[in-house]
Design an enzyme around this catalytic site. Structure first.
Site, short mmCIF file in Angstrom:
data_model
loop_
_atom_site.label_atom_id
_atom_site.label_comp_id
_atom_site.label_asym_id
_atom_site.label_seq_id
_atom_site.Cartn_x
_atom_site.Cartn_y
_atom_site.Cartn_z
N TYR A 89 0.83 -1.21 0.00
CA TYR A 89 0.00 0.00 0.00
C TYR A 89 0.87 1.26 0.00
CZ TYR A 89 -3.50 -3.46 1.21
OH TYR A 89 -4.32 -4.58 1.20
N CYS A 90 2.03 1.18 0.66
CA CYS A 90 2.97 2.31 0.64
C CYS A 90 3.56 2.49 -0.76
CB CYS A 90 4.08 2.09 1.65
SG CYS A 90 3.51 2.04 3.36
N ASN A 91 3.86 1.39 -1.43
CA ASN A 91 4.36 1.47 -2.80
C ASN A 91 3.34 2.14 -3.70
OD1 ASN A 91 7.06 -0.14 -3.47
ND2 ASN A 91 6.07 -1.13 -1.74
#
Length: 220
Positions: A89-91
């Site tokens: 999700y951070c990517n």
């Protein structure tokens, strides 16, 4: 009109694939982590609209010291706290913001990302998504703590993350198993917070358009 896919679109596609491929116990385990984190009121601990944002200086992906005050000398700042290179999700989040970098520049704003991982992993994150903004390493989580976002991953969650190949401690170096609740702050040149979005549920992220709308309001 931008054709960049939103974070939500990417997340929903990823979640659908995950639901088809991952074992039930893994899905249930991550569901528990999300629910537990969503129940924590990190926003109550974090800087709020109208507050002065705490200043800091941290190494970027190339080892250069970057300070919030220094960035604000050149314009407003959009400060993104994320968990790490290992987090899908951070990517999606950083990739989405990176693709909209020109829109932020047009608003006179500087993008700055912060995670507890080591500079080597920050560099990997920046190279993977061709990020041209500072990706800072807060090893030990001092700044993350100052912003009210820091927590220690519990033992059950550590076991699950390690089992799926995400040994967070290997990414974080001296910080071990600390993580931030994801957050985005829009900070004006006087270091005043003008927009704040904090959510322990790491599957919920602020879209670039929301941050850009907050920047547009500074000019109105």
């Amino acid at each position: 009109m931008t054709t960049t896919p939103t974070f939500a679109t990417q997340r929903d596609e990823f979640d659908a694939e995950l639901a088809e491929q991952a074992p039930t116990e893994v899905l249930e385990g991550f569901g528990r982590i999300v629910a537990d984190q969503a129940a924590v009121d990190y926003a109550a601990r974090a800087p709020k609209v109208g507050d002065r944002a705490p200043d800091f200086a941290l190494p970027d992906q190339l080892g250069r010291q970057v300070s919030l005050a220094g960035e604000l000398e050149q314009g407003s700042a959009v400060l993104i706290f994320y968990r790490g290179e290992w987090c899908p999700y951070c990517n999606m989040t950083l990739r989405t913001y990176g693709l909209r970098a020109a829109d932020f520049s047009a608003r006179g704003a500087r993008l700055v990302a912060v995670s507890p991982q080591t500079p080597d992993h920050s560099l990997t994150m920046a190279e993977k998504h061709s990020l041209e903004f500072p990706v800072l390493s807060d090893e030990g989580g001092e700044v993350i703590g100052t912003y009210g976002l820091k927590y220690e991953v519990d033992e059950q969650s550590r076991e699950l993350l390690t089992a799926v190949g995400n040994d967070v401690a290997t990414y974080n170096g001296e910080g071990g198993w600390i993580l931030p609740a994801p957050a985005v702050f829009v900070i004006d040149r006087e270091r005043v917070v003008r927009f704040a979005a904090v959510n322990g549920d790491y599957t919920q992220r602020v879209e670039p358009d929301e941050a850009l709308a907050a920047l547009a309001a500074l000019d109105s």
